[in-house]
Design an enzyme around this catalytic site. Structure first.
Site, PDB file in Angstrom:
ATOM      1  CG  PHE A  80     -12.528  -0.572   2.383  1.00 34.40           C
ATOM      2  CD1 PHE A  80     -11.790  -1.234   3.359  1.00 34.40           C
ATOM      3  CD2 PHE A  80     -12.124  -0.674   1.057  1.00 34.40           C
ATOM      4  CE1 PHE A  80     -10.678  -1.993   3.019  1.00 34.40           C
ATOM      5  CE2 PHE A  80     -11.010  -1.430   0.706  1.00 34.40           C
ATOM      6  CZ  PHE A  80     -10.290  -2.094   1.693  1.00 34.40           C
ATOM      7  CB  VAL A  81     -10.232   4.820   1.349  1.00 34.00           C
ATOM      8  CG1 VAL A  81     -11.162   5.767   2.089  1.00 34.00           C
ATOM      9  CG2 VAL A  81      -9.066   4.417   2.239  1.00 34.00           C
ATOM     10  CD  GLU A 132       1.277   0.855   6.592  1.00 38.64           C
ATOM     11  OE1 GLU A 132       1.213   0.931   5.347  1.00 38.64           O
ATOM     12  OE2 GLU A 132       0.701  -0.015   7.228  1.00 38.64           O
ATOM     13  CG  ASP A 133      -1.415   1.652   3.034  1.00 40.52           C
ATOM     14  OD1 ASP A 133      -1.088   1.395   4.218  1.00 40.52           O
ATOM     15  OD2 ASP A 133      -1.979   0.816   2.316  1.00 40.52           O
ATOM     16  N   GLY A 137       0.777  -1.233   0.000  1.00 45.72           N
ATOM     17  CA  GLY A 137       0.000   0.000   0.000  1.00 45.72           C
ATOM     18  C   GLY A 137       0.810   1.284   0.000  1.00 45.72           C
ATOM     19  CE  LYS A 194     -10.467   3.217   6.927  1.00 41.91           C
ATOM     20  NZ  LYS A 194     -10.870   1.834   6.557  1.00 41.91           N
ATOM     21  CG  ASP A 236      -8.412   0.259   9.723  1.00 42.85           C
ATOM     22  OD1 ASP A 236      -9.233   1.103  10.076  1.00 42.85           O
ATOM     23  OD2 ASP A 236      -8.751  -0.861   9.305  1.00 42.85           O
ATOM     24  CG  ASP A 238      -5.474  -4.033  -1.817  1.00 50.14           C
ATOM     25  OD1 ASP A 238      -4.913  -3.594  -0.793  1.00 50.14           O
ATOM     26  OD2 ASP A 238      -6.094  -5.109  -1.849  1.00 50.14           O
TER      27      ASP A 238
HETATM   28  P1  IMP Z   1      -4.353  -1.897  10.778  1.00 51.50           P
HETATM   29  O1  IMP Z   1      -3.407  -2.964  11.215  1.00 51.50           O
HETATM   30  O2  IMP Z   1      -5.768  -2.205  11.161  1.00 51.50           O
HETATM   31  O3  IMP Z   1      -3.942  -0.510  11.186  1.00 51.50           O
HETATM   32  O4  IMP Z   1      -4.468  -1.992   9.215  1.00 51.50           O
HETATM   33  C1  IMP Z   1      -3.585  -1.471   8.381  1.00 51.50           C
HETATM   34  C2  IMP Z   1      -3.622  -2.121   7.023  1.00 51.50           C
HETATM   35  O5  IMP Z   1      -4.946  -2.541   6.599  1.00 51.50           O
HETATM   36  C3  IMP Z   1      -3.194  -1.073   6.063  1.00 51.50           C
HETATM   37  O6  IMP Z   1      -1.797  -1.073   5.917  1.00 51.50           O
HETATM   38  C4  IMP Z   1      -3.945  -1.445   4.807  1.00 51.50           C
HETATM   39  O7  IMP Z   1      -3.172  -2.346   4.068  1.00 51.50           O
HETATM   40  C5  IMP Z   1      -5.200  -2.128   5.283  1.00 51.50           C
HETATM   41  N1  IMP Z   1      -6.351  -1.198   5.260  1.00 51.50           N
HETATM   42  C6  IMP Z   1      -6.982  -0.663   6.322  1.00 51.50           C
HETATM   43  N2  IMP Z   1      -8.000   0.139   5.958  1.00 51.50           N
HETATM   44  C7  IMP Z   1      -8.010   0.110   4.611  1.00 51.50           C
HETATM   45  C8  IMP Z   1      -8.845   0.748   3.615  1.00 51.50           C
HETATM   46  O8  IMP Z   1      -9.790   1.506   3.893  1.00 51.50           O
HETATM   47  N3  IMP Z   1      -8.527   0.470   2.318  1.00 51.50           N
HETATM   48  C9  IMP Z   1      -7.511  -0.348   1.958  1.00 51.50           C
HETATM   49  N4  IMP Z   1      -6.718  -0.956   2.839  1.00 51.50           N
HETATM   50  C10 IMP Z   1      -6.962  -0.738   4.159  1.00 51.50           C
HETATM   51 MG    MG Z   2      -0.525  -1.131   4.312  1.00 56.00          MG
END
Ligand code: IMP
Ligand code: MG
Length: 185
Positions: free
Chosen positions: A155-156, A102-103, A46, A134, A106, A162
């Site tokens: 969700f984006v 990082e992208d 991402g 987020k 979440d 992706d």
């Molecule tokens: P976390 O561990 O929940 O913070 O999730 C992070 C990872 O989930 C990110 O690096 C993304 O790859 C994926 N992710 C979380 N939200 C989204 C979204 O809205 N669109 C696409 N990928 C997401």
């Molecule tokens: Mg990611």
């Protein structure tokens, strides 16, 4: 594969806004990392477009590396809290000023585990730069040093992020209308 126009709910962050925010972030990084040993680590996949655009505007000497992580358990969109290294760094980060790129943050589990793993390798410093935050969804606290945009709990996709593995390439960030989206077979 479906044309994204069929399920695009709205363009949340258009291309020009993304690019001008990235310019601001790079400016900040240029100021903060003067005289340091900047090493930018992109979390695949991402963060790829973000790193590529950001580094073009970082005018300090710096190096880059890549890593990939995957969450344990199924459900690619739901972090389970446990993360493992799917592709490790090529370079040693000992005594380097590491900036994780990082992208999106979440739940925060991915970044939290990556930070924990990397800290054991004794970088000189370790900071986080995320394009999207987020914030509403956060389950574990993570320090974010550079943040592009705080976004709502939707969700984006696009600009590196992706949707079922596709649409990484779009130059903007869009939200999905789940009623209109059909996952690829
Ligand atoms: P976390 O561990 O929940 O913070 O999730 C992070 C990872 O989930 C990110 O690096 C993304 O790859 C994926 N992710 C979380 N939200 C989204 C979204 O809205 N669109 C696409 N990928 C997401
Ligand atoms: Mg990611």
């Amino acid at each position: 594969m479906q044309d994204y126009n069929n399920f695009l709910e709205e363009i949340l962050i258009p291309t020009d806004e993304l690019q001008s925010r990235i310019t601001e972030l790079a400016k900040q990084i240029n100021e903060d990392y003067q005289g340091k040993n900047l090493h930018m680590i992109c979390i695949l996949r991402g963060g790829m477009l973000f790193l590529a655009d950001l580094m073009r505007q970082v005018d300090l000497p710096h190096t880059i590396d890549f890593m990939a992580v995957s969450s344990y358990g199924s459900g690619a969109r739901q972090s389970t809290g446990q993360v493992r290294i799917a592709l490790d760094l090529k370079e040693d980060i000992h005594e380097r000023d590491v900036l994780l790129v990082e992208d999106i943050v979440d739940s925060g589990y991915t970044i939290a585990s990556v930070l924990e793993m990397l800290a054991t390798r004794h970088p000189r410093s370790l900071k986080v730069c995320t394009l999207l935050d987020k914030a509403e969804r956060r389950e574990v606290e993570v320090p974010i040093d550079y943040r592009g945009f705080t976004i709502p709990n939707k969700f984006v996709f696009g600009y590196g992020l992706d949707l079922d593995e596709y649409y990484h390439n779009l130059s903007f960030i869009g939200t999905v209308n789940p009623d209109k989206y059909q996952p690829p077979e």
